[in-house]
Write a protein that holds these residues in place. Structure first.
Motif: not given
Length: 386
Positions: A238-264
């Motif tokens: 697509t021209g952009y690649e998403h990398f997802i961290n499933t551990a960060y999706i499961r944690d309780d942090l919210f809108l934390d730039a030190k632990h972003p759930e996905s990087l583009v």
């Protein structure tokens, strides 16, 4: 008490009254958070009370009270520039320093310094005329901060209101308050003047953008993020690649730039350039008040309910989108809408700091009629993504 000691205490007292006046003024800017506004009024009253006492009394307890009240005020201000507080609402997100609150903090520091000198160094000299001149300058500074804050209230906010030339020329058609508007991280953050957006929402959105700009570059090297738990979802075509961290999706942090759930990352052959964070909210629905009210119309949380996924070596991979009949390509499934997400760009984007992919596969938002999204724009610009 000597005249010199009295002069320093007079300066501290006037500065305390100025800081209290600014806190009282700021309380009116936070009426959407009743508890915070009331606490500001209480703090303002305390600062004014000890400040007035310093102007009329030479008792030793007076500078002690001036120091105590203003140390608390300055300490809370300093802490909330870097981190949020669990209570009260309105201080839950770190806020970038602004002229109004910074002036209030400076006056608090002056109050502490003047009272401290009067208390521990009675031999220090500051005549009453000199103290009165310095006090007058403090008063002028306080009035200037109020005037600046009043202008921001008129534009519905107290966040970062610095306006860079040209920021409002490409998409707002001269209105000055349309959203989204072009985003350039090299210019001051400006989310002001959007109808229906409260001061607190402006502040939270500004703090989120600022925090992402500061912390996300730590993930710039795509070759290092695998060790942190990030896996590509296989959408580089697509021209952009998403990398997802499933551990960060499961944690309780919210809108934390030190632990972003996905990087583009923007794709250029074998090169990857980090352009955006994609924050994902665990266990919430698209219309959850915590999401809808966070940035109001500035941010549009969305879900992807038409993506098809397949198993990959490193984890789930995107296989495509459902067809007109809702079917996925062979060997893939559509799990339906998942956890809501929102983007924050750290590179320029004509469709704003929260821009997302336009067109088929862009995801749906249930918080507006028909699921239309406010984080896209109608012009044909590259740079949008899921």
């Amino acid at each position: 008490m000597t005249g010199g000691r009295h002069g320093f205490l007079l300066l501290g007292g006037v500065a305390a009254v100025g800081a209290g006046g600014l806190h009282l003024f700021a309380a009116g800017l936070h009426t959407e958070h009743a508890t915070l506004a009331r606490l500001m009024v209480v703090l303002a009253a305390a600062q004014c009370a000890v400040g007035l006492a310093a102007m009329v009394s030479a008792r030793k307890a007076v500078p002690v009270m001036v120091i105590g009240v203003n140390v608390v005020a300055v300490a809370v201000w300093a802490y909330t520039r870097f981190a949020g507080l669990p209570w009260p609402d309105g201080l839950d997100v770190a806020e970038a320093p602004q002229f109004l609150d910074s002036t209030c903090a400076v006056l608090g520091v002056v109050a502490v310094a003047g009272a401290a000198v009067a208390l521990v160094r009675p031999e220090a000299k500051l005549g009453v005329p000199q103290a009165a001149t310095a006090a007058g300058m403090s008063g002028v500074l306080a009035v200037a901060a109020m005037l600046g804050g009043a202008g921001h209230v008129h534009s519905h906010g107290t966040g970062d209101h610095s306006h860079a030339d040209g920021d409002h020329t490409a998409h707002d058609h001269g209105t000055g308050n349309a959203w989204p508007r072009p985003w350039d991280p090299a210019k001051p953050i400006d989310v002001s003047g959007v109808p229906g957006v409260t001061a607190a929402q402006e502040q939270r959105a500004t703090a989120l953008i600022r925090g992402t700009l500061d912390d996300l570059p730590a993930f710039a090297d795509v070759h290092s993020i695998g060790a942190l738990g990030y896996r590509s979802i296989g959408d580089s075509v697509t021209g952009y690649e998403h990398f997802i961290n499933t551990a960060y999706i499961r944690d309780d942090l919210f809108l934390d730039a030190k632990h972003p759930e996905s990087l583009v990352y923007r794709v250029d052959g074998d090169n990857r350039t980090l352009v955006s964070a994609m924050y994902i909210a665990k266990g919430k629905k698209i219309d959850d008040p915590d999401l809808v009210n966070y940035g109001g119309a500035l941010m549009q949380w969305h879900v992807h309910d038409n993506l098809c996924w397949k198993a990959g070596d490193g984890g789930p991979q995107v296989a495509g989108v459902t067809d007109a009949q809702g079917n996925c390509p062979p060997a893939s499934i559509n799990p339906g809408a998942g956890n809501p997400m929102v983007h924050v760009w750290i590179t320029a984007n004509q469709c704003g700091p929260f821009a997302a992919l336009e067109g088929h596969g862009a995801g749906q938002a249930a918080t507006t009629p028909g699921g239309s999204r406010k984080d896209t724009c109608s012009h044909d610009h590259s740079g949008g993504h899921r």
